[in-house]
Design an enzyme around this catalytic site. Structure first.
Site, PDB file in Angstrom:
ATOM      1  N   ASP A   1      -4.687 -12.813   3.451  1.00  0.00           N
ATOM      2  CA  ASP A   1      -5.886 -12.338   4.116  1.00  0.00           C
ATOM      3  C   ASP A   1      -7.162 -12.542   3.307  1.00  0.00           C
ATOM      4  O   ASP A   1      -8.234 -12.091   3.717  1.00  0.00           O
ATOM      5  CB  ASP A   1      -5.745 -10.870   4.526  1.00  0.00           C
ATOM      6  CG  ASP A   1      -5.057 -10.006   3.494  1.00  0.00           C
ATOM      7  OD1 ASP A   1      -4.747 -10.508   2.398  1.00  0.00           O
ATOM      8  OD2 ASP A   1      -4.818  -8.820   3.784  1.00  0.00           O
TER       9      ASP A   1
ATOM     10  N   HIS B   1       0.816  -1.226   0.000  1.00  0.00           N
ATOM     11  CA  HIS B   1       0.000   0.000   0.000  1.00  0.00           C
ATOM     12  C   HIS B   1       0.847   1.274   0.000  1.00  0.00           C
ATOM     13  O   HIS B   1       0.303   2.368  -0.223  1.00  0.00           O
ATOM     14  CB  HIS B   1      -0.920   0.038   1.220  1.00  0.00           C
ATOM     15  CG  HIS B   1      -1.995  -1.000   1.214  1.00  0.00           C
ATOM     16  ND1 HIS B   1      -2.831  -1.198   0.138  1.00  0.00           N
ATOM     17  CD2 HIS B   1      -2.363  -1.907   2.158  1.00  0.00           C
ATOM     18  CE1 HIS B   1      -3.677  -2.189   0.417  1.00  0.00           C
ATOM     19  NE2 HIS B   1      -3.405  -2.630   1.632  1.00  0.00           N
TER      20      HIS B   1
ATOM     21  N   ASP C   1      -2.952 -10.660  -2.316  1.00  0.00           N
ATOM     22  CA  ASP C   1      -3.513 -10.133  -1.074  1.00  0.00           C
ATOM     23  C   ASP C   1      -4.979  -9.759  -1.300  1.00  0.00           C
ATOM     24  O   ASP C   1      -5.367  -9.382  -2.409  1.00  0.00           O
ATOM     25  CB  ASP C   1      -2.714  -8.900  -0.666  1.00  0.00           C
ATOM     26  CG  ASP C   1      -2.998  -8.424   0.743  1.00  0.00           C
ATOM     27  OD1 ASP C   1      -2.178  -8.692   1.637  1.00  0.00           O
ATOM     28  OD2 ASP C   1      -4.035  -7.756   0.952  1.00  0.00           O
TER      29      ASP C   1
ATOM     30  N   HIS D   1      -6.451  -7.172  -0.290  1.00  0.00           N
ATOM     31  CA  HIS D   1      -6.521  -5.735  -0.550  1.00  0.00           C
ATOM     32  C   HIS D   1      -5.675  -5.386  -1.764  1.00  0.00           C
ATOM     33  O   HIS D   1      -4.572  -5.911  -1.942  1.00  0.00           O
ATOM     34  CB  HIS D   1      -6.020  -4.945   0.663  1.00  0.00           C
ATOM     35  CG  HIS D   1      -6.771  -5.234   1.918  1.00  0.00           C
ATOM     36  ND1 HIS D   1      -6.324  -6.141   2.865  1.00  0.00           N
ATOM     37  CD2 HIS D   1      -7.941  -4.746   2.389  1.00  0.00           C
ATOM     38  CE1 HIS D   1      -7.188  -6.189   3.863  1.00  0.00           C
ATOM     39  NE2 HIS D   1      -8.174  -5.353   3.597  1.00  0.00           N
TER      40      HIS D   1
END
Length: 308
Positions: A245, A124, A161, A163
């Site tokens: 995740d 991120h 991931d 996200h």
């Protein structure tokens, strides 16, 4: 041969007792990799990345701001989700150092692949902005290192991931020789990652999944969208943002993957590396916040790396 890079400093980074990105995550991964079947791992300490190496993807004023903000005690916030403790600077530099050392090792023929069990995560982190638990973009800096130190003309980062890796996408957007491929839940933080986001040269490949999607939807997205794009791009180096995740038990999202899905995608990415990159693949830990799910998923991932 598979190399495992890690360091105790990565476990000392601590954003608070209630924070989901907590030191116990790394402990869970390393405990899983201490079980029977992982004795063949070549275990190495993650080195400190030279600060100058971060400048390949982050402007120097931002790097200086982050490192100078590391407190002597307590915590300092960089954004609402991301804070620094006294060990955070070393942890972040060792996370980047691990990924770059892994790139060096696979190019030197010391191993065909490597897994970096490190934290904080990185995907991120944008060029000049910390966010989403991330300070420096580990995989992006490693991709730049593969180009500058080893002459790789095409490097692909694959991010599974849950996200979207907005930071990696931002860094690769204008780069014709860097590919970023992502499967992720959408809608979900950070709000980026639509199929229409393609980059200036068509080297951004997003395959968003709706909440509740399971491993069959993930495998379809990889098979129909991501893997063909990778084959067309023919990377000379494959780097994986290995977030776990999307596991069915993870508390921060709503996908329904199981450990076997991570084993499957690892085999598929190893096949891409075999066809195009001389087997060279480096994987670096991103998310994963259910400790049992993280442990079993990362173990499944590394087991396949070792079997390659």
């Amino acid at each position: 041969m598979t190399i495992l890079f890690t360091h105790d400093a990565c476990g000392a980074h601590d954003m608070g007792p209630m924070h989901p990105e907590r030191p116990a995550r790394l402990t869970a991964v390393l405990n899983a990799l201490d079980e029977d079947g992982f004795a063949g791992l070549d275990r190495r300490l993650a080195p400190l990345a030279p600060v100058e190496r971060l400048e390949s993807m982050h402007p120097k004023p931002y790097i200086d701001h982050v490192l100078s903000s590391v407190p002597e005690r307590g915590r300092v916030s960089l954004d609402p989700d991301t804070s620094l403790s006294p060990a955070s600077g070393e942890a972040a530099l060792r996370a980047v150092g691990a990924a770059c050392a892994a790139v060096d090792a696979v190019y030197a023929g010391e191993a065909s692949n490597a897994f970096c069990a490190v934290r904080p995560p990185g995907h991120h982190a944008e060029p000049g902005r910390a966010m989403g638990f991330c300070m420096f973009n580990t995989v992006a800096v490693a991709a730049a290192h593969a180009r500058s130190a080893h002459g790789a003309s095409r490097v692909a980062v694959v991010d599974f991931d849950v996200h979207h890796g907005n930071g990696t996408q931002a860094m690769f957007w204008n780069e014709p020789d860097l590919m970023f491929c992502s499967t992720h839940q959408m809608p979900l933080y950070p709000g980026t990652g639509a199929r229409t986001e393609r980059g200036a040269h068509g080297t951004i490949v997003n395959a968003p999944l709706p909440p509740g999607a399971d491993g069959s939807a993930f495998r379809a997205a990889m098979t129909e969208i991501v893997l063909p794009a990778l084959d067309d791009f023919a990377p000379e180096m494959v780097i994986v943002s290995a977030g776990f995740d999307a596991h069915v038990n993870d508390p921060l999202a709503g996908l329904r993957f199981v450990a076997d899905d991570y084993a499957w995608v690892t085999r598929e990415l190893l096949a891409i590396a075999r066809r195009h990159a001389g087997d060279r693949l480096v994987s670096s830990l991103e998310g994963g916040y259910d400790l049992d799910g993280l442990a079993e998923s990362s173990a499944a991932h590394v087991r396949e790396l070792m079997a390659a």
